[in-house]
Design a protein around this motif. Structure first.
Motif, PDB file in Angstrom:
ATOM      1  N   ALA A   1      73.869  54.587  46.800  1.00  0.00           N
ATOM      2  CA  ALA A   1      74.250  53.645  45.745  1.00  0.00           C
ATOM      3  C   ALA A   1      75.268  54.275  44.784  1.00  0.00           C
ATOM      4  O   ALA A   1      76.005  53.561  44.104  1.00  0.00           O
ATOM      5  CB  ALA A   1      73.017  53.196  44.964  1.00  0.00           C
ATOM      6  N   ARG A   2      75.312  55.596  44.741  1.00  0.00           N
ATOM      7  CA  ARG A   2      76.215  56.291  43.804  1.00  0.00           C
ATOM      8  C   ARG A   2      77.532  56.713  44.438  1.00  0.00           C
ATOM      9  O   ARG A   2      78.540  56.840  43.755  1.00  0.00           O
ATOM     10  CB  ARG A   2      75.516  57.521  43.233  1.00  0.00           C
ATOM     11  N   ALA A   3      77.521  56.983  45.755  1.00  0.00           N
ATOM     12  CA  ALA A   3      78.748  57.445  46.422  1.00  0.00           C
ATOM     13  C   ALA A   3      78.640  57.206  47.919  1.00  0.00           C
ATOM     14  O   ALA A   3      77.546  57.145  48.471  1.00  0.00           O
ATOM     15  CB  ALA A   3      78.973  58.931  46.153  1.00  0.00           C
ATOM     16  N   LYS A   4      79.778  57.086  48.540  1.00  0.00           N
ATOM     17  CA  LYS A   4      79.828  57.001  49.995  1.00  0.00           C
ATOM     18  C   LYS A   4      79.621  58.417  50.540  1.00  0.00           C
ATOM     19  O   LYS A   4      79.940  59.399  49.862  1.00  0.00           O
ATOM     20  CB  LYS A   4      81.162  56.443  50.443  1.00  0.00           C
ATOM     21  N   PRO A   5      79.085  58.549  51.741  1.00  0.00           N
ATOM     22  CA  PRO A   5      78.814  59.887  52.288  1.00  0.00           C
ATOM     23  C   PRO A   5      80.039  60.807  52.305  1.00  0.00           C
ATOM     24  O   PRO A   5      79.958  61.950  51.869  1.00  0.00           O
ATOM     25  CB  PRO A   5      78.325  59.605  53.709  1.00  0.00           C
ATOM     26  N   LYS A   6      81.172  60.296  52.774  1.00  0.00           N
ATOM     27  CA  LYS A   6      82.376  61.134  52.840  1.00  0.00           C
ATOM     28  C   LYS A   6      82.811  61.566  51.448  1.00  0.00           C
ATOM     29  O   LYS A   6      83.179  62.722  51.226  1.00  0.00           O
ATOM     30  CB  LYS A   6      83.509  60.390  53.547  1.00  0.00           C
ATOM     31  N   THR A   7      82.716  60.659  50.489  1.00  0.00           N
ATOM     32  CA  THR A   7      83.077  60.989  49.103  1.00  0.00           C
ATOM     33  C   THR A   7      82.167  62.086  48.562  1.00  0.00           C
ATOM     34  O   THR A   7      82.632  63.025  47.913  1.00  0.00           O
ATOM     35  CB  THR A   7      82.982  59.730  48.219  1.00  0.00           C
ATOM     36  N   TRP A   8      80.878  61.969  48.837  1.00  0.00           N
ATOM     37  CA  TRP A   8      79.913  62.970  48.373  1.00  0.00           C
ATOM     38  C   TRP A   8      80.222  64.339  48.966  1.00  0.00           C
ATOM     39  O   TRP A   8      80.262  65.346  48.250  1.00  0.00           O
ATOM     40  CB  TRP A   8      78.500  62.512  48.742  1.00  0.00           C
ATOM     41  N   ILE A   9      80.484  64.377  50.269  1.00  0.00           N
ATOM     42  CA  ILE A   9      80.774  65.637  50.952  1.00  0.00           C
ATOM     43  C   ILE A   9      82.074  66.251  50.417  1.00  0.00           C
ATOM     44  O   ILE A   9      82.138  67.440  50.119  1.00  0.00           O
ATOM     45  CB  ILE A   9      80.841  65.420  52.474  1.00  0.00           C
ATOM     46  N   TYR A  10      83.113  65.423  50.280  1.00  0.00           N
ATOM     47  CA  TYR A  10      84.393  65.930  49.794  1.00  0.00           C
ATOM     48  C   TYR A  10      84.298  66.356  48.326  1.00  0.00           C
ATOM     49  O   TYR A  10      84.988  67.278  47.900  1.00  0.00           O
ATOM     50  CB  TYR A  10      85.507  64.901  50.013  1.00  0.00           C
ATOM     51  N   SER A  11      83.433  65.704  47.549  1.00  0.00           N
ATOM     52  CA  SER A  11      83.231  66.122  46.154  1.00  0.00           C
ATOM     53  C   SER A  11      82.657  67.533  46.081  1.00  0.00           C
ATOM     54  O   SER A  11      83.060  68.326  45.224  1.00  0.00           O
ATOM     55  CB  SER A  11      82.281  65.161  45.440  1.00  0.00           C
ATOM     56  N   ILE A  12      81.741  67.814  46.973  1.00  0.00           N
ATOM     57  CA  ILE A  12      81.184  69.173  47.034  1.00  0.00           C
ATOM     58  C   ILE A  12      82.306  70.160  47.338  1.00  0.00           C
ATOM     59  O   ILE A  12      82.437  71.208  46.693  1.00  0.00           O
ATOM     60  CB  ILE A  12      80.067  69.264  48.090  1.00  0.00           C
ATOM     61  N   ALA A  13      83.143  69.816  48.309  1.00  0.00           N
ATOM     62  CA  ALA A  13      84.257  70.701  48.693  1.00  0.00           C
ATOM     63  C   ALA A  13      85.240  70.896  47.540  1.00  0.00           C
ATOM     64  O   ALA A  13      85.704  72.017  47.300  1.00  0.00           O
ATOM     65  CB  ALA A  13      84.971  70.143  49.923  1.00  0.00           C
ATOM     66  N   VAL A  14      85.548  69.825  46.836  1.00  0.00           N
ATOM     67  CA  VAL A  14      86.483  69.918  45.710  1.00  0.00           C
ATOM     68  C   VAL A  14      85.955  70.888  44.656  1.00  0.00           C
ATOM     69  O   VAL A  14      86.676  71.780  44.196  1.00  0.00           O
ATOM     70  CB  VAL A  14      86.735  68.518  45.096  1.00  0.00           C
ATOM     71  N   ARG A  15      84.695  70.722  44.288  1.00  0.00           N
ATOM     72  CA  ARG A  15      84.115  71.616  43.260  1.00  0.00           C
ATOM     73  C   ARG A  15      84.127  73.072  43.732  1.00  0.00           C
ATOM     74  O   ARG A  15      84.457  73.979  42.957  1.00  0.00           O
ATOM     75  CB  ARG A  15      82.706  71.164  42.907  1.00  0.00           C
ATOM     76  N   LEU A  16      83.784  73.290  44.988  1.00  0.00           N
ATOM     77  CA  LEU A  16      83.779  74.658  45.510  1.00  0.00           C
ATOM     78  C   LEU A  16      85.187  75.247  45.563  1.00  0.00           C
ATOM     79  O   LEU A  16      85.379  76.424  45.246  1.00  0.00           O
ATOM     80  CB  LEU A  16      83.127  74.700  46.896  1.00  0.00           C
ATOM     81  N   CYS A  17      86.160  74.445  45.952  1.00  0.00           N
ATOM     82  CA  CYS A  17      87.554  74.925  45.991  1.00  0.00           C
ATOM     83  C   CYS A  17      88.053  75.296  44.601  1.00  0.00           C
ATOM     84  O   CYS A  17      88.689  76.335  44.421  1.00  0.00           O
ATOM     85  CB  CYS A  17      88.468  73.862  46.599  1.00  0.00           C
ATOM     86  N   ILE A  18      87.770  74.447  43.645  1.00  0.00           N
ATOM     87  CA  ILE A  18      88.207  74.724  42.270  1.00  0.00           C
ATOM     88  C   ILE A  18      87.556  76.006  41.761  1.00  0.00           C
ATOM     89  O   ILE A  18      88.232  76.869  41.191  1.00  0.00           O
ATOM     90  CB  ILE A  18      87.904  73.521  41.353  1.00  0.00           C
ATOM     91  N   ASP A  19      86.262  76.148  41.986  1.00  0.00           N
ATOM     92  CA  ASP A  19      85.562  77.365  41.562  1.00  0.00           C
ATOM     93  C   ASP A  19      86.126  78.598  42.264  1.00  0.00           C
ATOM     94  O   ASP A  19      86.347  79.638  41.634  1.00  0.00           O
ATOM     95  CB  ASP A  19      84.059  77.267  41.846  1.00  0.00           C
ATOM     96  N   ARG A  20      86.356  78.497  43.570  1.00  0.00           N
ATOM     97  CA  ARG A  20      86.860  79.655  44.325  1.00  0.00           C
ATOM     98  C   ARG A  20      88.243  80.040  43.855  1.00  0.00           C
ATOM     99  O   ARG A  20      88.549  81.219  43.699  1.00  0.00           O
ATOM    100  CB  ARG A  20      86.864  79.319  45.819  1.00  0.00           C
ATOM    101  N   LEU A  21      89.115  79.050  43.609  1.00  0.00           N
ATOM    102  CA  LEU A  21      90.465  79.362  43.149  1.00  0.00           C
ATOM    103  C   LEU A  21      90.428  80.047  41.789  1.00  0.00           C
ATOM    104  O   LEU A  21      91.172  81.005  41.557  1.00  0.00           O
ATOM    105  CB  LEU A  21      91.320  78.096  43.089  1.00  0.00           C
TER     106      LEU A  21
END
Length: 193
Positions: free
Chosen positions: A70-90
């Motif tokens: 109800a809060r996000a589509k599966p692909k959006t949820w997965i890519y959101s995790i990746a975005v946060r991890l990429c930003i943190d890693r950079l």
């Protein structure tokens, strides 16, 4: 394999929440390549990107029971995790470089085969290198928005959900990113067009 649908991904996430490793393997098969491509382009380093993608799927495994369709589509949820991890890693990579603790990112990585090539192949590799350099010079949010659109194939609304901003803000990020890339292309006689 047919393209992944949101319903298929939701079913896989339910399977992962129930501890089915086969569901995780299928989800990795569907999204691993796209996530790796985005992370590699964002971070400028394929090895770091592969680490990020492993961490993404580890977190999906750990948190699948918390996924709320109800809060996000599966692909959006997965890519959101990746975005946060990429930003943190950079951020960590930049901090390490600032203090001289790392060799930095390899800007020439994945440029292509280093065997002798025709003039056109050489020009193509140079254009690709210039494009990667121009993308890596974009501000973080612009870079992520353009990569999610171009590499991830996400629509504006999905990018907005992934980055937790409005669709209008995404459009502005994309407009500014494209303008910067066009300006860079003009400086280099058009290889980024």
């Amino acid at each position: 394999m047919p393209p992944a649908s949101q319903d298929d991904d939701a079913a896989l996430l339910r399977g992962i929440a129930q501890g089915r490793e086969a569901s995780l393997a299928q989800l990795i098969s569907r999204h691993g390549r796209g996530l790796t491509a985005i992370a590699a382009r964002y971070l400028g380093n394929r090895a770091e990107a592969e680490d990020i993608v492993q961490e993404v799927f580890f977190r999906v495994w750990q948190n699948a029971t918390r996924f709320d369709p109800a809060r996000a589509k599966p692909k959006t949820w997965i890519y959101s995790i990746a975005v946060r991890l990429c930003i943190d890693r950079l951020r960590k990579l930049k901090l390490r470089r600032l203090f001289g603790l790392g060799a930095g990112m390899d800007a020439a990585e994945d440029v292509g085969d280093q065997t002798p090539a025709t003039d056109q192949a050489l020009a193509d590799r140079q254009a690709l290198a210039l494009t990667r350099k121009a993308i890596s010079a974009l501000p973080d949010r612009q870079r992520m928005a353009i990569l999610l659109a171009a590499v991830g194939g996400l629509e504006t609304a999905r990018i907005a959900e992934t980055l937790d901003i409005t669709p209008g803000a995404v459009e502005q990020l994309l407009v500014r990113a494209r303008r910067s890339l066009r300006d860079q292309a003009a400086l280099h006689e058009g290889p980024l067009r």
